[in-house]
Design an enzyme around this catalytic site. Structure first.
Site, mmCIF file in Angstrom:
data_model
loop_
_atom_site.group_PDB
_atom_site.id
_atom_site.type_symbol
_atom_site.label_atom_id
_atom_site.label_comp_id
_atom_site.label_asym_id
_atom_site.label_seq_id
_atom_site.Cartn_x
_atom_site.Cartn_y
_atom_site.Cartn_z
ATOM 1 N N GLY A 127 38.474 53.504 46.654
ATOM 2 C CA GLY A 127 39.064 53.050 48.027
ATOM 3 C C GLY A 127 38.295 51.824 48.732
ATOM 4 O O GLY A 127 38.075 51.880 49.858
ATOM 5 N N ALA A 128 37.464 51.179 47.924
ATOM 6 C CA ALA A 128 36.678 50.159 48.410
ATOM 7 C C ALA A 128 35.405 50.412 49.259
ATOM 8 O O ALA A 128 34.921 49.556 49.809
ATOM 9 C CB ALA A 128 37.577 49.079 49.001
ATOM 10 N N SER A 214 37.326 53.501 40.485
ATOM 11 C CA SER A 214 37.144 52.381 41.349
ATOM 12 C C SER A 214 35.842 52.458 42.316
ATOM 13 O O SER A 214 34.793 52.695 41.708
ATOM 14 C CB SER A 214 38.227 52.125 42.260
ATOM 15 O OG SER A 214 38.295 50.666 42.861
ATOM 16 N N ALA A 215 35.910 52.496 43.510
ATOM 17 C CA ALA A 215 34.531 52.697 44.381
ATOM 18 C C ALA A 215 34.093 54.222 44.033
ATOM 19 O O ALA A 215 32.714 54.302 44.257
ATOM 20 C CB ALA A 215 34.779 52.680 45.858
ATOM 21 N N ASP A 341 43.153 45.568 35.376
ATOM 22 C CA ASP A 341 42.540 45.939 36.665
ATOM 23 C C ASP A 341 42.454 44.980 37.816
ATOM 24 O O ASP A 341 42.382 44.973 38.885
ATOM 25 C CB ASP A 341 40.953 46.497 36.353
ATOM 26 C CG ASP A 341 40.930 47.760 36.461
ATOM 27 O OD1 ASP A 341 41.571 48.654 36.980
ATOM 28 O OD2 ASP A 341 40.181 48.360 35.487
ATOM 29 N N HIS A 456 45.210 48.186 38.398
ATOM 30 C CA HIS A 456 44.250 49.080 39.091
ATOM 31 C C HIS A 456 44.857 50.406 39.594
ATOM 32 O O HIS A 456 45.858 50.321 40.285
ATOM 33 C CB HIS A 456 43.580 48.123 40.143
ATOM 34 C CG HIS A 456 42.264 48.792 40.437
ATOM 35 N ND1 HIS A 456 41.200 48.843 39.900
ATOM 36 C CD2 HIS A 456 42.075 49.205 41.962
ATOM 37 C CE1 HIS A 456 40.124 49.283 40.510
ATOM 38 N NE2 HIS A 456 40.692 49.559 41.925
#
Length: 559
Positions: A127-128, A214-215, A341, A456
């Site tokens: 979630g960045a 991701s994050a 992605d 992604h």
């Protein structure tokens, strides 16, 4: 046969069935006190014990490391998810969540007898570094990260954890005054709790695998590299992100802190006074101040918007991640990306790639490259353009140009950093093993061009078994893929080799070494042709060698 005898047989059978299906944990004693979850049937003689919302640390102080939980009296009913950590909503119009958020969830598979000594898989959400939760919503059915299917089908305990995100999780002054990385410390505290307590749930504390996307994958990478995790876990899986990803490290944290300070009325020329003001500011206001500023993208790229991220703090992350792979040598490592992605980000940076009736021009591609490579200046634009346009020919197909834009973003943000991380791990590891993959299942998202493959985060629905738990919205090919992914991931957690373990797999996955670089292409049609070598090696070598050797642009401040 007399009716009474039949009734007796049926009664004995029902009692017998109840006895053989009755393996469940009931009340479990943890360091904070006893907890009781719920038991969900998964099939004949199979169930999963589910514990939601167990605290692994106390309510954290603002910009403080997590502290041990004081415990509770009585039996904690662990039957509902606890709030996510305070964060902006997806549309960024308000906040949601709570400062009291350091909780985890546990999914324990059971058979005829109580499970013991099971492999443990701890999931870190993506979630960045800005939003997300251990129980993020799914469009249909249970939470996206619900661990029932993976636990049941793979014979592993699945744990999902919350950690602080956004301003409260990652704001930093770049020095000891406000060191940052609070979200990473939360993850570490959760791993420590799991190691100390998981045996009571039937898990093996010496066989813990951490995985994330991701994050969350970059977080897994940082946990591997930190000196604080020696012996804490045994294996790691990163999906679509590593600590080397350009969006996963903030090199100039004080500039972000000053920007936040301006938004909440704390700007002072004296930094100490500014930081004191921030520490007294309402957490909700601070969280809103950390939202993505869409106007910033004018003339830039999506990556520029992701400002809150881990930092080199001289402590949890003592130096640049590329110099810390000696700490990761002890862990078996499996890493990969989705083939597209970067597509959703490229669609923001160059909207024409998703528009049917407009072509993507050379000028647009070069402007996009200038945004990605601004730390190197104009020479990088021309060199990268020549590498990526070399296959086009004199009259390129418009779809090929559009796909190239998506490939550039995928390579730069995800694929190349992951390949470099795999090389660094393989070069440092002794007995530990390394595995590489490319997830390239065709997208299920409607409306995109035909050339779009795996977006992604599209891997997650399969890994968490959604084609099994919500079968009406999937086809048999999706269940095949979900079965393959769960088998490889849980075998790896069990043995350190995705091909070896209690789950059958469609093809043997060879290890990645210094001199031998195979990768597994993961989709619904897996067989001998699924193993290939040297994933996009010419593009990897361009970014790793030629691009990195270019001198920095004189005016650029690094992220």
């Amino acid at each position: 046969m007399p009716a009474g005898f039949i009734m007796l047989v049926l009664f004995l059978l029902s009692v017998g069935l109840d006895l053989v299906s009755a393996a469940k944990l009931g009340v479990v004693q943890t360091e904070g006190g006893p907890v009781q979850g719920v038991n969900r049937g998964m099939g004949l003689f199979r169930s999963v014990d589910i514990f939601k919302g167990i605290p692994f640390a106390d309510v954290p102080g603002k910009w403080e490391k997590p502290k041990p939980h004081p415990g509770w009296s009585g039996v904690l009913q662990a039957d509902k998810y606890q709030p996510r950590c305070l964060q902006v909503t997806l549309l960024q119009t308000k906040t949601q969540g709570s400062e009291d958020c350091l909780y985890l969830n546990i999914f324990v598979p059971q058979g005829l007898s109580l499970s013991t000594d099971l492999p443990v898989m701890v999931y870190l959400f993506g979630g960045a570094f800005l939003l997300g939760a251990s129980n993020d919503v799914a469009i249909l059915g249970d939470s996206l990260y619900d661990g029932k299917e993976m636990a049941d089908r793979g014979g592993v305990i699945v744990v999902s954890v919350n950690y602080r995100v956004g301003t409260l999780g990652f704001l930093s002054s770049g020095d000891s005054r406000l060191p940052g990385n609070y979200g990473l410390w939360d993850q570490h505290a959760a791993l420590s709790w799991v190691r100390r307590n998981i045996a009571a749930f039937g898990g093996n504390p010496d066989n813990i695998t951490i995985f994330g996307q991701s994050a969350g994958a970059a977080s897994v990478s940082y946990q591997m590299l930190s000196p604080y995790n020696k012996g804490m876990f045994r294996r790691a899986i990163t999906q679509c992100g590593v600590a080397l990803s350009p969006w996963a490290l903030q090199k100039d944290p004080m500039s972000v802190t000053k920007k936040i300070a301006r938004k909440v009325g704390c700007w002072r020329s004296n930094e100490d006074l500014m930081l004191e003001c921030l520490k007294m500011t309402d957490p909700v206001g601070l969280t809103m101040a950390g939202k993505i500023d869409i106007l910033q993208i004018l003339g830039g790229v999506v990556m520029d918007l992701l400002e809150l991220a881990p930092v080199i703090d001289g402590d949890f992350i003592p130096e640049h991640p590329s110099k810390l792979f000696h700490n990761a040598a002890q862990f078996d490592y499996l890493a990969g990306i989705n083939s597209m992605d970067g597509h959703i980000f490229a669609g923001v940076d160059v909207p024409s790639i998703n528009q049917k009736n407009s072509n993507t021009t050379v000028a647009q591609v070069k402007r996009f490259l200038a945004g990605l490579t601004k730390e190197k200046g104009k020479s990088a634009v021309e060199s990268a353009y020549s590498v990526y346009s070399s296959q086009w020919g004199s009259n390129p197909d418009p779809a090929m140009v559009k796909k190239t834009v998506a490939d550039i973003e995928t390579d730069f943000l995800f694929l190349v950093p992951t390949q470099i991380a795999l090389d660094l791990h393989a070069n440092h590891s002794g007995d530990a093993r390394t595995y590489s993959y490319l997830f390239n299942m065709k997208t299920r998202i409607p409306g995109f061009p035909r050339w779009v493959e795996a977006e992604h985060a599209e891997d997650l629905q399969y890994l968490f078994g959604k084609p099994f738990s919500t079968p009406l919205v999937y086809f048999p090919r999706h269940r095949d893929l979900a079965g393959y992914m769960i088998a490889y991931w849980t075998n790896f957690a069990q043995t350190g080799d995705p091909s070896e373990g209690s789950s059958r797999v469609p093809v043997v996955w060879p290890a990645y070494t210094k001199n031998h670089r195979p990768y597994m292409a993961i989709n619904h049609q897996m067989g001998k042709t699924s193993v290939s070598y040297d994933l996009r090696s010419n593009f990897v070598s361009y970014w790793r060698d030629q691009y990195s050797a270019l001198p920095p642009a004189k005016s650029h401040v690094t992220r």
